[in-house]
Design a protein around this motif. Structure first.
Motif, PDB file in Angstrom:
ATOM      1  N   ASP A 189       3.490 -47.400  13.587  1.00 11.35           N
ATOM      2  CA  ASP A 189       2.483 -48.239  12.948  1.00 11.35           C
ATOM      3  C   ASP A 189       3.111 -49.469  12.285  1.00 11.35           C
ATOM      4  N   TYR A 190       4.421 -49.464  12.125  1.00  9.89           N
ATOM      5  CA  TYR A 190       5.118 -50.573  11.461  1.00  9.89           C
ATOM      6  C   TYR A 190       5.528 -51.633  12.484  1.00  9.89           C
ATOM      7  N   TYR A 191       5.322 -52.879  12.122  1.00 16.54           N
ATOM      8  CA  TYR A 191       5.623 -53.982  13.033  1.00 16.54           C
ATOM      9  C   TYR A 191       7.102 -54.040  13.409  1.00 16.54           C
ATOM     10  N   ALA A 192       7.988 -53.651  12.493  1.00 17.63           N
ATOM     11  CA  ALA A 192       9.425 -53.783  12.747  1.00 17.63           C
ATOM     12  C   ALA A 192       9.966 -52.702  13.672  1.00 17.63           C
ATOM     13  N   PHE A 193       9.294 -51.563  13.729  1.00 15.51           N
ATOM     14  CA  PHE A 193       9.836 -50.428  14.474  1.00 15.51           C
ATOM     15  C   PHE A 193       9.948 -50.758  15.963  1.00 15.51           C
ATOM     16  N   GLY A 194      11.159 -50.588  16.498  1.00 13.19           N
ATOM     17  CA  GLY A 194      11.407 -50.856  17.905  1.00 13.19           C
ATOM     18  C   GLY A 194      11.742 -52.293  18.238  1.00 13.19           C
ATOM     19  N   LYS A 195      11.719 -53.189  17.234  1.00 14.82           N
ATOM     20  CA  LYS A 195      12.086 -54.580  17.495  1.00 14.82           C
ATOM     21  C   LYS A 195      13.581 -54.683  17.825  1.00 14.82           C
ATOM     22  N   VAL A 216      10.105 -39.710   8.764  1.00 21.20           N
ATOM     23  CA  VAL A 216       8.675 -39.925   8.586  1.00 21.20           C
ATOM     24  C   VAL A 216       8.526 -40.927   7.440  1.00 21.20           C
ATOM     25  N   PRO A 217       7.724 -41.976   7.607  1.00 19.76           N
ATOM     26  CA  PRO A 217       7.599 -42.968   6.530  1.00 19.76           C
ATOM     27  C   PRO A 217       7.298 -42.317   5.181  1.00 19.76           C
ATOM     28  N   GLY A 218       8.006 -42.782   4.165  1.00 18.07           N
ATOM     29  CA  GLY A 218       7.865 -42.244   2.825  1.00 18.07           C
ATOM     30  C   GLY A 218       8.879 -41.193   2.474  1.00 18.07           C
ATOM     31  N   THR A 219       9.652 -40.733   3.459  1.00 15.06           N
ATOM     32  CA  THR A 219      10.721 -39.764   3.211  1.00 15.06           C
ATOM     33  C   THR A 219      12.058 -40.411   3.540  1.00 15.06           C
ATOM     34  N   VAL A 220      13.150 -39.787   3.091  1.00 12.87           N
ATOM     35  CA  VAL A 220      14.479 -40.344   3.324  1.00 12.87           C
ATOM     36  C   VAL A 220      15.438 -39.256   3.781  1.00 12.87           C
ATOM     37  N   ASN A 221      16.546 -39.690   4.358  1.00 17.37           N
ATOM     38  CA  ASN A 221      17.648 -38.811   4.733  1.00 17.37           C
ATOM     39  C   ASN A 221      18.890 -39.319   4.015  1.00 17.37           C
ATOM     40  N   PRO A 222      19.233 -38.755   2.843  1.00 14.95           N
ATOM     41  CA  PRO A 222      20.352 -39.271   2.060  1.00 14.95           C
ATOM     42  C   PRO A 222      21.720 -38.778   2.521  1.00 14.95           C
ATOM     43  N   LEU A 223      21.770 -37.915   3.530  1.00 16.86           N
ATOM     44  CA  LEU A 223      23.059 -37.367   3.952  1.00 16.86           C
ATOM     45  C   LEU A 223      23.936 -38.425   4.606  1.00 16.86           C
ATOM     46  N   ASP A 262      23.597 -61.058  21.790  1.00 17.32           N
ATOM     47  CA  ASP A 262      23.528 -59.825  22.585  1.00 17.32           C
ATOM     48  C   ASP A 262      22.694 -58.769  21.863  1.00 17.32           C
ATOM     49  N   LEU A 263      22.019 -57.963  22.657  1.00 11.42           N
ATOM     50  CA  LEU A 263      21.196 -56.888  22.108  1.00 11.42           C
ATOM     51  C   LEU A 263      22.072 -55.714  21.681  1.00 11.42           C
ATOM     52  N   LEU A 264      21.934 -55.289  20.418  1.00 13.29           N
ATOM     53  CA  LEU A 264      22.686 -54.148  19.909  1.00 13.29           C
ATOM     54  C   LEU A 264      21.868 -52.859  19.964  1.00 13.29           C
ATOM     55  N   GLY A 265      20.597 -52.943  19.679  1.00 12.53           N
ATOM     56  CA  GLY A 265      19.736 -51.773  19.638  1.00 12.53           C
ATOM     57  C   GLY A 265      18.387 -52.161  19.082  1.00 12.53           C
ATOM     58  N   LYS A 266      17.642 -51.159  18.586  1.00 14.86           N
ATOM     59  CA  LYS A 266      16.297 -51.412  18.093  1.00 14.86           C
ATOM     60  C   LYS A 266      16.145 -50.978  16.637  1.00 14.86           C
ATOM     61  N   CYS A 267      15.297 -51.700  15.914  1.00 11.30           N
ATOM     62  CA  CYS A 267      15.044 -51.404  14.510  1.00 11.30           C
ATOM     63  C   CYS A 267      14.393 -50.040  14.365  1.00 11.30           C
ATOM     64  N   GLY A 268      14.886 -49.264  13.407  1.00 11.59           N
ATOM     65  CA  GLY A 268      14.367 -47.921  13.186  1.00 11.59           C
ATOM     66  C   GLY A 268      14.145 -47.614  11.724  1.00 11.59           C
ATOM     67  N   GLU A 275      10.796 -46.829   5.208  1.00 11.45           N
ATOM     68  CA  GLU A 275       9.983 -47.390   6.276  1.00 11.45           C
ATOM     69  C   GLU A 275      10.873 -48.220   7.188  1.00 11.45           C
ATOM     70  N   PRO A 276      10.452 -48.476   8.426  1.00 10.52           N
ATOM     71  CA  PRO A 276      11.284 -49.223   9.364  1.00 10.52           C
ATOM     72  C   PRO A 276      11.668 -50.600   8.826  1.00 10.52           C
ATOM     73  N   HIS A 277      12.971 -50.867   8.825  1.00  7.70           N
ATOM     74  CA  HIS A 277      13.472 -52.173   8.408  1.00  7.70           C
ATOM     75  C   HIS A 277      14.932 -52.279   8.850  1.00  7.70           C
ATOM     76  N   LEU A 278      15.473 -53.465   8.764  1.00 12.58           N
ATOM     77  CA  LEU A 278      16.889 -53.704   9.047  1.00 12.58           C
ATOM     78  C   LEU A 278      17.624 -54.005   7.756  1.00 12.58           C
ATOM     79  N   HIS A 279      18.657 -53.217   7.474  1.00 13.39           N
ATOM     80  CA  HIS A 279      19.594 -53.553   6.403  1.00 13.39           C
ATOM     81  C   HIS A 279      20.781 -54.252   7.052  1.00 13.39           C
ATOM     82  N   PHE A 280      21.185 -55.409   6.490  1.00 10.96           N
ATOM     83  CA  PHE A 280      22.242 -56.232   7.079  1.00 10.96           C
ATOM     84  C   PHE A 280      23.115 -56.772   5.967  1.00 10.96           C
ATOM     85  N   HIS A 281      24.429 -56.599   6.102  1.00 11.82           N
ATOM     86  CA  HIS A 281      25.328 -57.276   5.165  1.00 11.82           C
ATOM     87  C   HIS A 281      26.710 -57.485   5.778  1.00 11.82           C
TER      88      HIS A 281
END
Length: 323
Positions: A189-195, A216-223, A262-268, A275-281
């Motif tokens: 449902d998120y616009y960024a997912f799969g971009k 699942v949106p709203g949950t996290v995996n801190p491991l 070049d394509l690296l992969g897709k936003c997840g 929620e789906p987003h890209l972290h970049f630094h």
């Protein structure tokens, strides 16, 4: 809603400012030796009794015991602590544990401990990188929104964490500012997912992590907080971190050379992400435990409809490459 991305860090932190001193004060020598003795003996309740009232209120005994026991489990006993300097309200030590080396920060209010901080030790001779040296494009096609970006904590909470102080979180939004189409309950449902996520410059792939489930949106995996991850190294020894790729979407392999665009992969939505987003630094060395982040400027981009030759965008700006 986003969970802040905080890479491995152990801390108990409450502080009250005091005057800086040019050399180790006797009260700190005594406090650190006392802490070391109690820690190695497993007398965590006795360490808690050394805390100021504010410290005890912020970190009750159960949390303090959990923190100290976890530290000992991971790092072993404290072997030595050598004074290095003062910073703000803290005396800083290079603390050698059996299995780890930490920068050990301690703050005292008279004889009471009102601040403790343990973080991976960062040698003073690490390379300096204040900003990108390579010319960068934005790491995606189309128009995205800067969720977090800038030099202040109001614009960018990342500034409080050394290795990602110049980081960005990017999302895709519609004309109303929403990042999802309907009810936000699924990643799709998120616009960024799969971009598509792109290489910002020519570089070598030095790390790939894949196979981590999307949340699942709203949950996290801190491991593994960065989730499915790619790290690039440029010819100028800049290290570029991409986090939260979609599971099994990464197309590059370690050791591979990539070209700008070049394509690296897709936003997840993997890792410590709600929620789906890209972290970049960008950072100065490969190891996130000791790295310091650098500010990134992107070349020939459009910021809120205005063409910029070079720009480091900030929170809420909408950005895209010029071509």
């Amino acid at each position: 809603m986003f969970i802040r991305i905080l890479y491995p860090l152990l801390f108990l932190l409450v502080s009250v400012a005091h005057a800086q001193a040019p050399k180790e004060a006797p009260k700190y020598t005594k406090a650190v030796l006392h802490f070391k003795s109690l820690f190695n003996e497993g007398k965590y309740d006795s360490i808690f009794s050394l805390f100021s009232a504010d410290m005890q209120a912020q970190f009750p005994i159960d949390k303090t015991v959990d923190f100290l026991s976890a530290t000992k489990s991971v790092s072993g006993k404290m072997v030595s602590a050598n004074f290095e300097s003062y910073e703000s309200s803290y005396a800083i030590y290079k603390a050698q544990f059996e299995r780890r080396v930490y920068s050990f920060y301690i703050s005292l209010n008279n004889s009471q401990i009102n601040g403790l901080l343990l973080q991976p030790y960062m040698p003073a001779n690490l390379p300096k990188l204040n900003r990108n040296l390579s010319k960068l494009i934005l790491p995606f096609k189309g128009r995205w929104t800067v969720l977090w970006g800038g030099d202040t904590k109001e614009l960018n909470y990342h500034v409080e964490v050394a290795m990602q102080k110049g980081a960005f979180d990017f999302i895709v939004t519609d004309s109303t500012g929403k990042s999802y189409r309907t009810d936000s309950k699924t990643n799709q449902d998120y616009y960024a997912f799969g971009k598509e996520i792109l290489a910002v410059c020519d570089a070598q792939v030095i790390m790939v992590v894949d196979g981590i489930n999307d949340n699942v949106p709203g949950t996290v995996n801190p491991l593994f907080v960065t989730g499915n991850t790619v790290i690039l190294k440029t010819s100028k020894n800049e290290f570029i971190v991409y986090a939260h790729f979609q599971k099994h979407s990464i197309l590059v392999k370690e050791g591979q050379t990539v070209r700008q665009g070049d394509l690296l992969g897709k936003c997840g939505n993997s890792g410590n992400s709600t929620e789906p987003h890209l972290h970049f630094h960008m950072q100065n060395v490969e190891d996130m435990n000791v790295a310091t982040g650098a500010k990134c400027y992107f070349t020939n981009i459009i910021v809120d409809g205005v063409k910029k030759t070079e720009s480091s965008p900030i929170r809420n700006e909408r950005v895209e490459n010029q071509n």
